[in-house]
Design a protein around this motif. Sequence first.
Motif, mmCIF file in Angstrom:
data_model
loop_
_atom_site.group_PDB
_atom_site.id
_atom_site.type_symbol
_atom_site.label_atom_id
_atom_site.label_comp_id
_atom_site.label_asym_id
_atom_site.label_seq_id
_atom_site.Cartn_x
_atom_site.Cartn_y
_atom_site.Cartn_z
ATOM 1 N N UNK A 1 9.011 5.064 -4.486
ATOM 2 C CA UNK A 1 8.479 3.701 -4.380
ATOM 3 C C UNK A 1 9.419 2.771 -3.621
ATOM 4 N N UNK A 2 10.698 2.750 -4.016
ATOM 5 C CA UNK A 2 11.621 1.824 -3.342
ATOM 6 C C UNK A 2 11.901 2.261 -1.911
ATOM 7 N N UNK A 3 11.912 3.560 -1.666
ATOM 8 C CA UNK A 3 12.121 4.038 -0.305
ATOM 9 C C UNK A 3 10.932 3.666 0.579
ATOM 10 N N UNK B 1 7.912 9.586 3.985
ATOM 11 C CA UNK B 1 6.675 10.148 4.533
ATOM 12 C C UNK B 1 5.484 9.230 4.367
ATOM 13 N N UNK B 2 5.303 8.698 3.172
ATOM 14 C CA UNK B 2 4.159 7.821 2.919
ATOM 15 C C UNK B 2 4.262 6.554 3.751
ATOM 16 N N UNK C 1 0.840 -1.206 0.000
ATOM 17 C CA UNK C 1 0.000 0.000 0.000
ATOM 18 C C UNK C 1 0.875 1.255 0.000
ATOM 19 N N UNK C 2 1.906 1.254 0.839
ATOM 20 C CA UNK C 2 2.805 2.408 0.906
ATOM 21 C C UNK C 2 3.490 2.641 -0.433
ATOM 22 N N UNK C 3 3.918 1.571 -1.093
ATOM 23 C CA UNK C 3 4.588 1.689 -2.396
ATOM 24 C C UNK C 3 3.641 2.292 -3.423
ATOM 25 N N UNK C 4 2.430 1.771 -3.499
ATOM 26 C CA UNK C 4 1.458 2.253 -4.492
ATOM 27 C C UNK C 4 1.094 3.705 -4.229
ATOM 28 N N UNK C 5 0.882 4.057 -2.975
ATOM 29 C CA UNK C 5 0.538 5.443 -2.631
ATOM 30 C C UNK C 5 1.693 6.381 -2.956
#
Length: 150
Positions: free
Chosen positions: A55-57, A140-141, A13-17
């Motif tokens: 995304x990778x972070x 942040x995300x 979810x974090x990656x997609x957001x």
Amino acid sequence: MFWQQLASNHVLHAVIIAWFIAQVSKLFTELIRTGRIDMRLMMSPGGMPSSHSSSVTAAMLGVGLFEGFDTPLFGLAFVITMIVLYDAAGVRRQAGIQAHKINQIINELLQGHPLSQKQLQEVLGHTPLQVFMGFLLGIGVSLVVWLVNK
């Protein structure tokens, strides 16, 4: 079962957001820079902020927050993140600079001739600032997703 697992995968979810926010942000940075919105930026490489970096972070920090910073999975995520950040600001940026120079040469050689050549894509990589901003966005995300699902 499969959909339930995806629905509970907070790292994903974090990656997609993070990716989505980065891509949408490119529209606004282009609007500020040029005064127009170019929807093609939603699916093109380059631009501010780097969606690769964000995304990778987000994935790396999400793995650390949800699975632990002492796991082999976090180590793997960290290494992959460093490779992607280096590639985005280094190798891909240089490829974009080379494409720009080659396009300049083609334009100069063909100036005044009816031949038209397809130009190389010049925006392949990111400036260090674009990579850093993507890095911060990913952090942040991932933190927000972790806090919401803690």
